[in-house]
Scaffold this active site. Structure first.
Site, PDB file in Angstrom:
ATOM      1  N   ALA A  65       0.825  -1.859  -0.436  1.00  0.00           N
ATOM      2  CA  ALA A  65       0.486   0.310   0.497  1.00  0.00           C
ATOM      3  C   ALA A  65       0.723   1.193   0.268  1.00  0.00           C
ATOM      4  CB  ALA A  65      -1.074   0.141   0.858  1.00  0.00           C
ATOM      5  N   ARG A 124       9.409 -11.543  30.949  1.00  0.00           N
ATOM      6  CA  ARG A 124       9.873 -12.997  30.235  1.00  0.00           C
ATOM      7  C   ARG A 124      11.419 -12.251  29.139  1.00  0.00           C
ATOM      8  NH1 ARG A 124       5.574 -16.855  28.895  1.00  0.00           N
ATOM      9  NH2 ARG A 124       7.387 -19.234  28.207  1.00  0.00           N
ATOM     10  N   GLY A 160       9.829 -29.630  21.182  1.00  0.00           N
ATOM     11  CA  GLY A 160       9.380 -29.215  21.337  1.00  0.00           C
ATOM     12  C   GLY A 160       8.651 -28.499  19.563  1.00  0.00           C
ATOM     13  N   LYS A 202      -9.197 -25.637  12.253  1.00  0.00           N
ATOM     14  CA  LYS A 202      -8.616 -25.503  11.193  1.00  0.00           C
ATOM     15  C   LYS A 202      -9.683 -26.026   9.927  1.00  0.00           C
ATOM     16  CE  LYS A 202      -3.867 -25.374  12.847  1.00  0.00           C
ATOM     17  NZ  LYS A 202      -2.665 -26.576  12.377  1.00  0.00           N
TER      18      LYS A 202
HETATM   19  N1  LIG Z   1       3.260 -21.200  17.230  1.00  0.00           N
HETATM   20  C1  LIG Z   1       2.685 -21.021  15.915  1.00  0.00           C
HETATM   21  O1  LIG Z   1       3.568 -21.987  15.052  1.00  0.00           O
HETATM   22  C2  LIG Z   1       1.313 -21.099  14.960  1.00  0.00           C
HETATM   23  C3  LIG Z   1       0.979 -21.183  14.167  1.00  0.00           C
HETATM   24  C4  LIG Z   1      -0.162 -20.625  13.593  1.00  0.00           C
HETATM   25  C5  LIG Z   1      -0.958 -19.955  14.604  1.00  0.00           C
HETATM   26  N2  LIG Z   1      -1.021 -19.883  15.951  1.00  0.00           N
HETATM   27  C6  LIG Z   1      -1.664 -19.294  16.931  1.00  0.00           C
HETATM   28  O2  LIG Z   1      -1.463 -18.202  17.374  1.00  0.00           O
HETATM   29  C7  LIG Z   1      -1.675 -17.353  18.635  1.00  0.00           C
HETATM   30  C8  LIG Z   1      -0.153 -17.638  19.864  1.00  0.00           C
HETATM   31  O3  LIG Z   1       0.819 -18.487  19.206  1.00  0.00           O
HETATM   32  P1  LIG Z   1       2.038 -19.104  20.101  1.00  0.00           P
HETATM   33  O4  LIG Z   1       2.826 -20.413  19.302  1.00  0.00           O
HETATM   34  O5  LIG Z   1       2.765 -17.486  19.699  1.00  0.00           O
HETATM   35  O6  LIG Z   1       1.704 -18.316  21.368  1.00  0.00           O
HETATM   36  P2  LIG Z   1       2.862 -18.655  22.421  1.00  0.00           P
HETATM   37  O7  LIG Z   1       4.022 -19.480  22.419  1.00  0.00           O
HETATM   38  O8  LIG Z   1       2.284 -19.293  23.898  1.00  0.00           O
HETATM   39  O9  LIG Z   1       2.376 -17.216  23.167  1.00  0.00           O
HETATM   40  C9  LIG Z   1       1.188 -16.262  23.948  1.00  0.00           C
HETATM   41  C10 LIG Z   1       1.799 -15.594  24.043  1.00  0.00           C
HETATM   42  O10 LIG Z   1       0.298 -14.378  24.686  1.00  0.00           O
HETATM   43  C11 LIG Z   1       1.115 -14.030  26.119  1.00  0.00           C
HETATM   44  N3  LIG Z   1      -0.250 -14.116  26.737  1.00  0.00           N
HETATM   45  C12 LIG Z   1      -1.447 -15.349  27.385  1.00  0.00           C
HETATM   46  N4  LIG Z   1      -2.265 -15.104  28.179  1.00  0.00           N
HETATM   47  C13 LIG Z   1      -2.533 -13.145  28.562  1.00  0.00           C
HETATM   48  C14 LIG Z   1      -2.800 -12.999  28.916  1.00  0.00           C
HETATM   49  N5  LIG Z   1      -4.372 -13.151  29.364  1.00  0.00           N
HETATM   50  N6  LIG Z   1      -2.642 -11.553  28.615  1.00  0.00           N
HETATM   51  C15 LIG Z   1      -2.185 -11.230  27.816  1.00  0.00           C
HETATM   52  N7  LIG Z   1      -1.121 -11.899  27.168  1.00  0.00           N
HETATM   53  C16 LIG Z   1      -1.181 -13.137  26.878  1.00  0.00           C
HETATM   54  C17 LIG Z   1       2.067 -14.490  26.353  1.00  0.00           C
HETATM   55  O11 LIG Z   1       2.737 -14.318  27.268  1.00  0.00           O
HETATM   56  P3  LIG Z   1       4.384 -14.646  28.246  1.00  0.00           P
HETATM   57  O12 LIG Z   1       4.934 -14.283  26.824  1.00  0.00           O
HETATM   58  O13 LIG Z   1       4.415 -13.234  28.718  1.00  0.00           O
HETATM   59  O14 LIG Z   1       3.414 -16.071  28.868  1.00  0.00           O
HETATM   60  C18 LIG Z   1       2.766 -15.145  25.300  1.00  0.00           C
HETATM   61  O15 LIG Z   1       3.711 -13.918  24.528  1.00  0.00           O
HETATM   62  C19 LIG Z   1      -2.061 -18.747  18.848  1.00  0.00           C
HETATM   63  O16 LIG Z   1      -3.653 -18.526  18.488  1.00  0.00           O
HETATM   64  C20 LIG Z   1      -2.438 -20.027  18.039  1.00  0.00           C
HETATM   65  O17 LIG Z   1      -2.870 -20.837  17.648  1.00  0.00           O
HETATM   66  C21 LIG Z   1       0.564 -20.452  16.339  1.00  0.00           C
END
Ligand SMILES: NC(=O)c1ccc[n+]([C@@H]2O[C@H](COP(=O)([O-])OP(=O)(O)OC[C@H]3O[C@@H](n4cnc5c(N)ncnc54)[C@H](OP(=O)(O)O)[C@@H]3O)[C@@H](O)[C@H]2O)c1
Length: 428
Positions: free
Chosen positions: A34, A50, A189, A207
């Site tokens: 854009a 963290r 992991g 999904k």
């Molecule tokens: N990982 C993948 O490859 C992937 C692929 C496709 C889709 N997704 C989707 O993307 C989303 C995130 O996944 P992720 O793997 O990145 O998860 P993650 O690594 O577990 O990270 C989750 C984040 O959310 C924060 N969080 C949790 N509870 C919270 C709250 N109450 N208030 C504010 N922040 C909060 C955590 O904070 P802290 O860091 O401080 O604990 C962390 O930073 C999910 O919906 C997942 O299904 C992930």
């Protein structure tokens, strides 16, 4: 909205995807076609202190993601917390009601509450985008939402959970059991400490529910999905399927017929030469069947910081270009839930494996039971397998109504020579 020279982005959730997105935006703030820039003007996570793979010390911090969603300091809200309810849902609702476009990677949220969120987004006249929610960096959502609208999609089917695909691929390659490979995946992991969402088929069901809603213009109806995971897959079945020319995969599929929409996730045998059988390791893969276009196949990474952040960035770019379209193809007020298809109207082939005592007359008893139930056999294999604890008998059936198959399996379970309940896996 599209005339802005800079978009202020609020990012809630700084885990794998959130940190990946911050890294991407710090390197390529001018990525969007854009012609405008994107700058992070607010972040939120659970813990401010963290250690993270990205420096957040100069970014405005919000203890509460809902406060970030409502902040006047952001133009677009990116939700990367996860979970179908709780803070992710409240924050997304808050941002939409405040008239802010929302980008999320949260499949659970969209599959379980997509229709109500679509109504809020459309009432506010802002986009709700979720490319990263399905197949990570591989663009399945945009394919269905945009590229296929000139066609009628009749079916979608694929491998949508990389963890299960990794486990099944490793079991076959290394000859190790499900439990051993899962433990290794957790150490590396690739699998969560609590793997239920992945191995139980629930993640893939979220999904495929989203893809079905986009493909057929329905409300995502997670409760209508039939779900079976991979926990019960044994190495013995992987080996026997291989001898018959198949590989076992966790297949998620959705199809539309006159009877309704069927959405299901279950293990299935795919012939070795089938593209789904060839998608190994953590890869995701998807077939889309269009009435005019025919069959399309895409394959790629379904997770990981880089690919998933790229998909989130592509949605931010869409927000910046200003296009607003219905979230699920039709205006939210016209969306209907899926009507599940009756099992009497679904047909398919199956692999059935029995473990029997080595005694005369067993094969005749199995054949008779199947014939009485109305199932005809396509192939039959009786093969001594070391350590199996009995003689495995494996057969594949011709296509038959699922109801009939289930009844045949129920009858076979009563045969006295059986050492354990029959195992049935559908053939893709
Ligand atoms: N990982 C993948 O490859 C992937 C692929 C496709 C889709 N997704 C989707 O993307 C989303 C995130 O996944 P992720 O793997 O990145 O998860 P993650 O690594 O577990 O990270 C989750 C984040 O959310 C924060 N969080 C949790 N509870 C919270 C709250 N109450 N208030 C504010 N922040 C909060 C955590 O904070 P802290 O860091 O401080 O604990 C962390 O930073 C999910 O919906 C997942 O299904 C992930």
């Amino acid at each position: 909205m599209s005339a802005k020279s800079e978009w202020r982005v609020g990012v809630a959730g700084l885990g794998t995807v959130g940190a990946g997105l911050l890294n991407f935006l710090s390197e390529r703030s001018d990525f969007a076609p854009a012609g405008a820039g994107a700058r992070v003007t607010g972040v939120s996570a659970r813990s401010r202190s963290r250690p993270r793979p990205v420096d957040i010390s100069n970014l405005p911090w919000f203890d509460d993601p809902v406060a970030l969603a409502a902040s006047d300091e952001i133009d677009v809200f990116v939700e990367l917390i996860g979970g179908s309810d709780g803070p992710a849902k409240i924050a997304v609702e808050t941002a939409l009601k405040a008239g802010k476009p929302v980008v999320t990677a949260n499949k659970a949220l969209i599959a379980e509450h997509g229709a109500e969120l679509a109504a809020i987004a459309e009432a506010a006249g802002v986009p709700l985008l979720f490319e990263a929610a399905v197949m990570g960096g591989t663009p399945a959502v945009k394919m269905l939402r945009e590229a296929m609208v000139g066609d009628e999609v009749t079916a979608v089917a694929g491998i949508l959970n990389g963890t299960c695909n990794y486990i099944l691929t490793e079991m076959e390659a290394s000859g190790r059991s499900f439990a051993e490979v899962l433990a290794e995946a957790q150490r590396l992991g690739y699998a969560e400490a609590d793997p239920t969402m992945d191995i139980g088929g629930f993640d893939a069901a979220h999904k495929i529910t989203i893809l079905a809603a986009l493909a057929f213009g329905c409300a995502p109806t997670y409760g209508a999905a039939e779900i079976e995971g991979v926990e019960a897959i044994e190495l013995l079945d992987i080996r026997l399927a291989k001898d018959l020319g198949y590989r076992i995969k966790l297949v998620a599929s959705a199809a539309r017929s006159d009877g309704g929409v069927s959405v299901r996730v279950h293990p299935a045998l795919a012939p070795h030469e089938h593209p789904l059988a060839r998608a190994g390791g953590a890869l995701n893969a998807l077939f889309i069947e269009g009435a005019r276009i025919g069959r399309i196949f895409i394959q790629g990474p379904g997770a990981g910081a880089g690919p998933t952040a790229a998909a989130v960035a592509a949605d931010i770019a869409d927000v910046m270009t200003g296009a607003v379209r219905p979230v699920f193809q039709k205006p939210a007020g016209e969306l209907k839930a899926f009507t599940p298809v009756d099992a009497a109207h679904t047909h398919g082939r199956a692999y059935i494996r029995l473990l029997v005592r080595d005694e005369p007359g067993v094969i005749a008893a199995v054949s008779e039971t199947l014939a009485e139930a109305g199932v005809s056999i396509d192939s039959f294999l009786q093969k001594p397998v070391e350590g199996a604890g009995g003689v495995p008998i494996v057969l594949t059936t011709h296509a038959v109504a699922e109801k009939v198959l289930t009844e045949a399996v129920r009858r076979m379970a009563a045969l006295p020579a059986l050492l354990e309940p029959p195992r049935m896996i559908r053939i893709a």
